[in-house]
Design an enzyme around this catalytic site. Structure first.
Site, short mmCIF file in Angstrom:
data_model
loop_
_atom_site.label_atom_id
_atom_site.label_comp_id
_atom_site.label_asym_id
_atom_site.label_seq_id
_atom_site.Cartn_x
_atom_site.Cartn_y
_atom_site.Cartn_z
N LYS A 221 10.78 10.27 58.11
CA LYS A 221 9.81 9.72 57.16
C LYS A 221 8.82 10.84 56.81
O LYS A 221 7.97 11.20 57.59
CB LYS A 221 9.08 8.55 57.82
N GLY A 273 0.99 14.36 63.41
CA GLY A 273 -0.02 13.83 62.49
C GLY A 273 -1.34 13.66 63.22
O GLY A 273 -1.61 14.37 64.19
N SER A 274 -2.11 12.70 62.76
CA SER A 274 -3.46 12.56 63.32
C SER A 274 -3.42 11.90 64.70
O SER A 274 -2.52 11.12 65.02
CB SER A 274 -4.30 11.72 62.36
N THR A 275 -4.45 12.18 65.48
CA THR A 275 -4.57 11.59 66.82
C THR A 275 -4.70 10.08 66.72
O THR A 275 -4.14 9.34 67.53
CB THR A 275 -5.77 12.22 67.56
N GLY A 278 -1.34 8.67 66.13
CA GLY A 278 -0.59 8.93 67.37
C GLY A 278 -0.89 7.88 68.43
O GLY A 278 0.01 7.37 69.10
N GLU A 295 2.68 15.20 68.49
CA GLU A 295 2.00 16.47 68.22
C GLU A 295 0.84 16.13 67.30
O GLU A 295 1.04 15.83 66.13
CB GLU A 295 3.00 17.45 67.58
N CYS A 329 -2.92 22.07 62.32
CA CYS A 329 -3.37 21.38 63.53
C CYS A 329 -3.86 22.37 64.58
O CYS A 329 -4.74 22.05 65.37
CB CYS A 329 -2.26 20.50 64.08
N GLU A 426 -11.84 17.20 63.90
CA GLU A 426 -10.93 18.05 63.14
C GLU A 426 -11.29 17.94 61.65
O GLU A 426 -11.20 16.86 61.07
CB GLU A 426 -9.50 17.51 63.38
P1 NDP Z 1 -1.53 10.60 59.44
O1 NDP Z 1 -1.50 10.78 60.90
O2 NDP Z 1 -2.01 9.31 58.90
O3 NDP Z 1 -0.09 10.85 58.80
C1 NDP Z 1 0.98 11.50 59.41
C2 NDP Z 1 2.28 10.78 59.09
O4 NDP Z 1 2.29 9.49 59.70
C3 NDP Z 1 2.48 10.51 57.61
O5 NDP Z 1 3.86 10.57 57.32
C4 NDP Z 1 1.95 9.10 57.46
O6 NDP Z 1 2.41 8.46 56.31
C5 NDP Z 1 2.49 8.46 58.72
N1 NDP Z 1 1.80 7.27 59.18
C6 NDP Z 1 0.58 6.80 58.82
N2 NDP Z 1 0.29 5.67 59.49
C7 NDP Z 1 1.35 5.41 60.30
C8 NDP Z 1 1.66 4.39 61.25
N3 NDP Z 1 0.80 3.42 61.53
N4 NDP Z 1 2.85 4.44 61.90
C9 NDP Z 1 3.71 5.44 61.66
N5 NDP Z 1 3.49 6.43 60.76
C10 NDP Z 1 2.32 6.42 60.09
O7 NDP Z 1 -2.37 11.76 58.80
P2 NDP Z 1 -3.09 11.71 57.38
O8 NDP Z 1 -2.16 12.26 56.42
O9 NDP Z 1 -3.67 10.39 57.06
O10 NDP Z 1 -4.30 12.69 57.64
C11 NDP Z 1 -5.47 12.19 58.30
C12 NDP Z 1 -6.04 13.24 59.19
O11 NDP Z 1 -5.11 13.54 60.21
C13 NDP Z 1 -6.28 14.57 58.51
O12 NDP Z 1 -7.50 14.59 57.90
C14 NDP Z 1 -6.19 15.53 59.64
O13 NDP Z 1 -7.42 15.62 60.29
C15 NDP Z 1 -5.20 14.89 60.58
N6 NDP Z 1 -3.85 15.46 60.46
C16 NDP Z 1 -3.41 16.20 61.50
C17 NDP Z 1 -2.18 16.78 61.43
C18 NDP Z 1 -1.69 17.61 62.55
O14 NDP Z 1 -0.67 18.26 62.41
N7 NDP Z 1 -2.35 17.61 63.67
C19 NDP Z 1 -1.31 16.65 60.29
C20 NDP Z 1 -1.83 15.78 59.25
C21 NDP Z 1 -3.06 15.24 59.37
P3 NDP Z 1 1.52 8.64 54.97
O15 NDP Z 1 1.62 10.08 54.61
O16 NDP Z 1 2.19 7.81 53.98
O17 NDP Z 1 0.13 8.20 55.31
#
Ligand code: NDP
Length: 516
Positions: A221, A273-275, A278, A295, A329, A426
């Site tokens: 996804k 993705g975000s904490t 996670g 991660e 990240c 972050e």
């Molecule tokens: P998210 O953690 O929301 O998104 C990461 C992925 O998870 C995307 O594909 C997202 O889909 C998907 N997702 C969102 N909600 C769910 C859920 N409940 N269950 C499963 N999958 C889900 O990050 P954001 O893009 O919203 O960014 C928000 C903040 O996160 C940023 O401002 C940044 O601080 C941090 N971030 C950290 C990252 C890292 O590598 N550490 C990477 C990206 C963001 P969709 O894109 O459709 O929302």
């Protein structure tokens, strides 16, 4: 001696901003010298051509080796963050589509991929890697158009690493027993993989390559704002004749990701993705037998000691926080400078960031591209405002930002204290929080004073100091006298709220196997 004195007393000729020459009788004290190119050292535009890029008007889902319309019939717009123009429409997958994809992956696991000898799986992975290399330029342009990152990064960093990951894990596919001596590794089954928007193709490669090498099938996804290159990867998978259902790509928003995470027939979840999300995933799958790797976010300390090579360290600070607009990240977002060199580092950093070029991601001279989305820009602005309100001092070079699109200039804060939000949260943008320390012990204590533990950097001339500090930093990855260097052979992952599990290297195979 006399010669040296003569040189010190001799006049210095300075070319002023208006082009006139001024003779300075006294040498400019080193602490007052600044790099100032004025506006006479401008670059001619060097745009990468994108005229040959063929975007489909709509990108459907990729399930069981076919491009299929989403069950809901719904599509959402994908825009170019540098221009706010619509690029295309992306399918919005729902729970029904996720179920179809998981079933296809399960069938492929049971009928083809799960039974294929490792050397055959390896052949497919090599083929995918070579096709990625062949289409690398086109994919880099697409990545920059879709996500806003500068072409010089997508072309020279993202894409080479994407291919390298497939090559690297292709090599492991028939050698898994050597990765786990004395044990027999068995694949898990179907892996559900959810990735973010900051390195769209690279994150797909980090997830797919080890999973496939170990004999699993996948449902991926991609992030909502950056799905285009994932669908072009789907075309490459089809061209490589990967058996149907081995990789399925279901685009959509957070709910699509949730449906994948919660699907009963998925054996493993890998999330970057975000904490916050996670933690939600951890809760959602607790009590199930699903394996999980997370991660997540970071707030890395980049520590500059007085004995560090300062010019190189300043370059390391720049690549640590301004690489990929700070959407990283493991970005070195908290800078700790030993007091004796604080003024010097700040002066050089201030000068250096005024030379960074912000603008068109497709221009080969651009250092800082567009912020990935309006939402992310709002988040950066909100956190920067909080820094100013809490009393930190903001340093930003004067830059002319394009009228349309989402932009943020390279910035840093001084006068930051550990309690400021900008020192704790972050920001995920080109904004650095600078703090000072006196002793190595203080540096360590302050660096580890964070809920995160993904990465860190240490800059010093002394090898023994590097080892001493590195061993005590609670971070999964520590760079010494460099920053933000990635390699498929090297494991990557965090501690504490930065998640668990490793990606990359032989370690990256472990989350995708059961050991007997
Ligand atoms: P998210 O953690 O929301 O998104 C990461 C992925 O998870 C995307 O594909 C997202 O889909 C998907 N997702 C969102 N909600 C769910 C859920 N409940 N269950 C499963 N999958 C889900 O990050 P954001 O893009 O919203 O960014 C928000 C903040 O996160 C940023 O401002 C940044 O601080 C941090 N971030 C950290 C990252 C890292 O590598 N550490 C990477 C990206 C963001 P969709 O894109 O459709 O929302």
């Amino acid at each position: 001696m006399a010669k040296a004195r003569k040189r010190r007393e001799s006049a210095i000729v300075v070319v002023e901003g208006n082009g006139e020459l001024t003779e300075h009788r006294q040498a400019i004290a080193s602490q007052d010298r600044r790099l100032n190119f004025g506006d006479r050292w401008d670059y001619a535009p060097a745009p990468e051509s994108n005229s040959y890029i063929k975007l489909r008007p709509k990108y459907p889902l990729f399930i069981n080796g076919k491009f299929v319309a989403p069950h809901s019939g719904k599509y959402f717009d994908s825009i170019n963050p540098a221009t706010e123009e619509k690029l295309t429409e992306i399918a919005e997958g729902d729970a029904h589509d996720v179920d179809k994809a998981v079933q296809a992956a399960r069938r492929a696991y049971e009928t083809t991929w799960g039974n294929l000898p490792g050397r055959e799986r390896g052949k497919y992975l090599y083929r995918i890697a070579r096709l990625i290399q062949e289409k690398s330029r086109e994919l880099a342009v697409l990545e920059s158009m879709d996500g806003g990152k500068p072409i010089k990064e997508s072309r020279d960093i993202d894409l080479p690493l994407v291919a390298a990951h497939f090559f690297y894990y292709a090599g492991w596919a028939d050698k898994l027993q050597y990765a786990f001596p004395g044990r027999t590794p068995r694949p898990l089954g179907v892996a559900g993989q959810v990735i973010p928007w900051n390195f769209p193709l690279l994150m797909a490669a980090w997830k797919l390559a080890p999973a496939l090498a170990a004999g699993n099938t996948c449902v991926l996804k991609p992030a909502e704002t950056t799905s285009i290159t994932a669908m072009h990867l789907a075309e490459i998978l089809a061209e490589a004749e990967l058996p149907d259902g081995v990789v399925n790509i279901v685009t959509g928003a957070g709910n699509t990701g949730r449906a994948l995470v919660e699907h009963a027939k998925v054996d493993k979840i890998a999330f970057t993705g975000s904490t916050d999300v996670g933690k939600r995933i951890l809760k959602a799958i607790s009590g199930s037998k699903k394996k999980l790797t997370l991660e997540l976010g970071g707030k890395a300390a980049n520590i500059i000691f007085e004995d560090a090579p300062i010019d190189q360290a300043v370059e390391g600070i720049v690549s640590g926080i301004y690489f990929n607009q700070g959407h990283v990240c493991c970005a070195g977002s908290r800078l700790f400078v030993q007091e004796g060199v604080f003024r010097q580092v700040i002066r050089k950093l201030r000068d250096r960031i005024s030379t960074l070029r912000v603008g068109n991601p497709l221009d080969k001279n651009t250092d800082i591209g567009a912020i990935n989305s309006r939402m992310q820009l709002d988040k950066i602005c909100e956190l920067v405002d909080s820094g100013v309100q809490q009393g930190a001092e903001l340093v930003q070079p004067p830059v002319r930002l394009p009228k349309r699109g989402f932009w943020y200039p390279p910035s840093f804060f001084t006068g930051v204290t550990a309690s400021h939000r900008i020192a704790q949260e972050e920001i995920f943008g080109p904004v650095l929080s600078v703090m000072t320390f006196r002793t190595p012990e203080e540096a360590l204590e302050r660096a580890n004073n964070t809920p995160y533990g993904l990465s860190a950097g240490v800059w010093t001339d002394k090898g023994s100091k590097i080892f001493k500090i590195v061993n005590k930093l609670r971070a999964g990855v520590v760079w010494a006298n460099t920053y933000n260097k990635f390699d498929p052979t090297s494991p990557f992952g965090g501690y504490k709220e930065s998640g668990f599990g490793r990606e990359g290297g032989a370690h990256g195979l472990l989350p995708y196997v059961n050991l007997e």
